[in-house]
Design an enzyme around this catalytic site. Structure first.
Site, mmCIF file in Angstrom:
data_model
loop_
_atom_site.group_PDB
_atom_site.id
_atom_site.type_symbol
_atom_site.label_atom_id
_atom_site.label_comp_id
_atom_site.label_asym_id
_atom_site.label_seq_id
_atom_site.Cartn_x
_atom_site.Cartn_y
_atom_site.Cartn_z
ATOM 1 N N GLU A 166 1.220 -34.118 9.715
ATOM 2 C CA GLU A 166 0.524 -34.564 8.701
ATOM 3 C C GLU A 166 1.589 -35.023 7.725
ATOM 4 O O GLU A 166 2.329 -34.559 7.189
ATOM 5 C CB GLU A 166 -0.685 -33.667 8.276
ATOM 6 C CG GLU A 166 -1.628 -33.632 9.229
ATOM 7 C CD GLU A 166 -2.823 -32.855 8.983
ATOM 8 O OE1 GLU A 166 -3.748 -33.370 9.437
ATOM 9 O OE2 GLU A 166 -2.739 -31.981 8.312
ATOM 10 N N CYS A 194 4.738 -35.971 0.480
ATOM 11 C CA CYS A 194 5.087 -34.695 1.194
ATOM 12 C C CYS A 194 5.101 -34.833 2.817
ATOM 13 O O CYS A 194 4.229 -35.232 3.320
ATOM 14 C CB CYS A 194 3.837 -33.810 1.041
ATOM 15 S SG CYS A 194 3.882 -32.128 1.686
ATOM 16 N N CYS A 228 4.351 -24.766 13.044
ATOM 17 C CA CYS A 228 5.317 -23.874 12.172
ATOM 18 C C CYS A 228 5.477 -22.635 13.015
ATOM 19 O O CYS A 228 4.303 -22.052 13.341
ATOM 20 C CB CYS A 228 4.800 -23.659 10.920
ATOM 21 S SG CYS A 228 5.954 -23.018 9.805
ATOM 22 N N CYS A 247 2.775 -17.321 8.301
ATOM 23 C CA CYS A 247 2.310 -16.750 6.951
ATOM 24 C C CYS A 247 1.047 -16.765 7.063
ATOM 25 O O CYS A 247 0.424 -17.596 7.535
ATOM 26 C CB CYS A 247 2.935 -17.951 5.664
ATOM 27 S SG CYS A 247 4.746 -18.092 5.545
ATOM 28 N N CYS A 303 -1.683 -19.380 5.453
ATOM 29 C CA CYS A 303 -1.607 -20.879 5.699
ATOM 30 C C CYS A 303 -2.138 -21.405 7.138
ATOM 31 O O CYS A 303 -1.981 -20.579 8.214
ATOM 32 C CB CYS A 303 0.215 -21.151 5.838
ATOM 33 S SG CYS A 303 0.558 -22.695 5.970
ATOM 34 N N SER A 336 9.614 -20.032 -1.232
ATOM 35 C CA SER A 336 7.973 -19.517 -1.437
ATOM 36 C C SER A 336 8.087 -17.983 -1.345
ATOM 37 O O SER A 336 8.541 -17.331 -0.474
ATOM 38 C CB SER A 336 7.403 -19.780 -0.058
ATOM 39 O OG SER A 336 7.274 -21.185 0.153
ATOM 40 N N CYS A 356 -1.764 -27.756 -0.389
ATOM 41 C CA CYS A 356 -0.745 -26.666 0.273
ATOM 42 C C CYS A 356 -1.347 -25.636 1.000
ATOM 43 O O CYS A 356 -2.523 -25.067 0.924
ATOM 44 C CB CYS A 356 -0.003 -25.929 -1.051
ATOM 45 S SG CYS A 356 0.761 -26.836 -2.127
HETATM 46 N N1 SAH Z 1 7.692 -23.780 5.386
HETATM 47 C C1 SAH Z 1 7.796 -23.998 3.812
HETATM 48 C C2 SAH Z 1 7.619 -25.620 3.438
HETATM 49 C C3 SAH Z 1 6.023 -25.561 3.628
HETATM 50 S S1 SAH Z 1 5.749 -25.540 1.654
HETATM 51 C C4 SAH Z 1 7.664 -23.105 3.058
HETATM 52 O O1 SAH Z 1 6.945 -22.042 3.334
HETATM 53 O O2 SAH Z 1 8.106 -23.201 1.849
HETATM 54 C C5 SAH Z 1 3.973 -25.272 1.416
HETATM 55 C C6 SAH Z 1 3.774 -24.247 0.380
HETATM 56 O O3 SAH Z 1 2.455 -23.971 0.315
HETATM 57 C C7 SAH Z 1 4.504 -22.911 0.369
HETATM 58 O O4 SAH Z 1 5.147 -22.514 -0.801
HETATM 59 C C8 SAH Z 1 3.311 -21.996 0.730
HETATM 60 O O5 SAH Z 1 3.684 -20.743 0.152
HETATM 61 C C9 SAH Z 1 2.109 -22.834 0.144
HETATM 62 N N2 SAH Z 1 0.965 -22.427 1.027
HETATM 63 C C10 SAH Z 1 0.972 -21.977 2.290
HETATM 64 N N3 SAH Z 1 -0.382 -21.893 2.307
HETATM 65 C C11 SAH Z 1 -1.219 -21.818 1.442
HETATM 66 C C12 SAH Z 1 -2.510 -22.056 0.946
HETATM 67 N N4 SAH Z 1 -3.690 -21.813 1.813
HETATM 68 N N5 SAH Z 1 -3.041 -22.211 -0.087
HETATM 69 C C13 SAH Z 1 -1.999 -22.646 -1.169
HETATM 70 N N6 SAH Z 1 -0.768 -22.579 -0.846
HETATM 71 C C14 SAH Z 1 -0.059 -22.414 0.291
#
Ligand code: SAH
Length: 385
Positions: A85, A129, A136, A140, A143, A240, A359
């Site tokens: 995506e 983006c 992935c 986390c 996510c 992050s 995000c």
């Molecule tokens: N893998 C990389 C790139 C993804 S960036 C990383 O982790 O940085 C995506 C951003 O969205 C990250 O900062 C992550 O912490 C945030 N994110 C992930 N799940 C989310 C959610 N459910 N709600 C809000 N932010 C989220």
């Protein structure tokens, strides 16, 4: 195929180096869809390229969801049928735009806003983006992409291809149009490091995206942060953070077991920043989990003295995500403690939540066909706004 490889191939075919430049120009600037369209190359050469398996063109857009706020989520398919995506966020609001790019930094870059074709003004700042992996591996807990596991890395061409597909669909072109790029889609860019770096160079050198309009976000793959520090061409860095102490971070982001907060913040302290550059820390606020005043105070201590800012993201909810979105009051309270502690903190406005484009909500659409209500609202006008 990168610039150097292409030059190599041309040399093998006994062609002069400028042929490779002509081909790159056609692919990345004119965004042709086939070798046949590249009329600057002699027919015999085009046939030879075809025979050696070279094909050109952006990846296919399989599906497109438009949010009530203008955000567009694209499902993009590659040759082997895998999909990722990619999100288009038009016209940032000039403040903390919700698109992950820098707030309020709108200095003009030479060439931007230049004369466009008659009848069409250059667009304001927009952001793409992009994804770096199918799925992935980082896991986390908050996510949605994590639920997929990792299927494979994207090649540099596939990473850049997402940008070309979106630019073409939106009828925009850098540098005339101001385009920001964030490597914040599906996947962990620093676990596909070589292809990510190669893609960054192609984006700067061939597509025309300004280096300082690109930001990469990592979950904290510390050795790669050190490597990244040494790159000649590199986007800005975002990390992050998401938690204020090791116990909490390990619970939310198991990657913290391998590279803990001390290692992560040390890497950030060692990171060589360019003029007017700072590191961004993202902090996803999970209601009553990591959003207490005590957490905010720990963040202030952790980041003290770093040239950085913090982007606060209230959790974007999703199925199978066992956390709550904090109230606005809790978010504001957290932000105030950071600011009072001398850390610039911004609240990232969610973009495209109604179409699962925000995000942490990116997951192959084909696998979330059974998502609850929000996804359906995209067809009807926004009801209560
Ligand atoms: N893998 C990389 C790139 C993804 S960036 C990383 O982790 O940085 C995506 C951003 O969205 C990250 O900062 C992550 O912490 C945030 N994110 C992930 N799940 C989310 C959610 N459910 N709600 C809000 N932010 C989220």
């Amino acid at each position: 195929m990168g610039d150097a490889e292409l030059r190599g191939l041309m040399a093998e075919m006994g062609e002069p180096a400028y042929r490779s430049k002509q081909l790159m120009e056609a692919v990345y600037r004119q965004r042709v869809e086939s070798l046949a369209e590249i009329s600057t190359l002699p027919l015999a050469l085009r046939e030879m390229l075809e025979k050696s398996g070279v094909s050109v063109g952006a990846p296919r857009i399989d599906n497109k969801f438009v949010s009530s706020d203008g955000t567009v989520r694209y499902l993009i398919a590659f040759a082997d049928g895998q999909t990722v995506e990619t999100v288009w966020m038009p016209e940032g609001d000039g403040g903390e735009a919700g698109d992950g790019s820098e707030a309020g930094v709108e200095a003009q870059i030479p060439g931007e806003g230049a004369q466009r074709a008659p009848g069409r003004a250059a667009i304001g700042r927009s952001t793409i983006c992009i994804s770096s992996q199918v799925g992935c591996a980082v896991d986390c807990r908050f996510c949605l992409t994590a639920l997929l596991g990792v299927k494979r890395n994207l090649t540099a061409g596939e990473i850049v291809g997402q940008v070309c597909a979106v630019l073409k669909d939106q009828h925009v072109s850098p540098p005339e149009d101001r385009i920001n790029l964030v490597f914040m889609g599906m996947g962990e860019p620093f676990l596909n490091y070589d292809n990510f770096i190669k893609a960054s160079r192609l984006l700067v050198e061939c597509v025309g995206i300004a280096e300082r309009r690109m930001t990469v976000s990592t979950a904290g793959i510390v050795p790669r942060i050190h490597d990244f520090a040494k790159e000649r061409v590199r986007p800005k860095l975002a990390i992050s953070l998401n938690a204020s102490n090791d116990a909490l971070r390990t619970r939310l982001m198991p990657v913290n077991k391998k590279w803990n907060l001390e290692m992560l913040v040390d890497a950030a302290r060692d990171f060589p920043l360019r003029t007017r550059e700072w590191i961004t820390f993202e902090y996803v606020l999970l209601g009553e989990v990591n959003d207490e005043p005590a957490n905010a105070k720990e963040v202030v201590e952790l980041l003290r003295g770093l040239r950085c800012k913090v982007n606060l993201i209230a959790l974007n909810p999703g199925p199978d995500i066992d956390f709550a979105t904090p109230t606005d009051e809790r978010v504001a309270r957290f932000q105030k403690i950071l600011r009072d502690g001398g850390i610039p903190a911004f609240i990232r406005r969610p973009r495209g939540r109604d179409i699962y484009a925000a995000c942490g909500q990116l997951k192959r659409t084909v696998e979330i066909a059974n998502l609850p209500e929000p996804r359906l609202q995209l067809i009807s006008p926004p009801s209560d706004r």
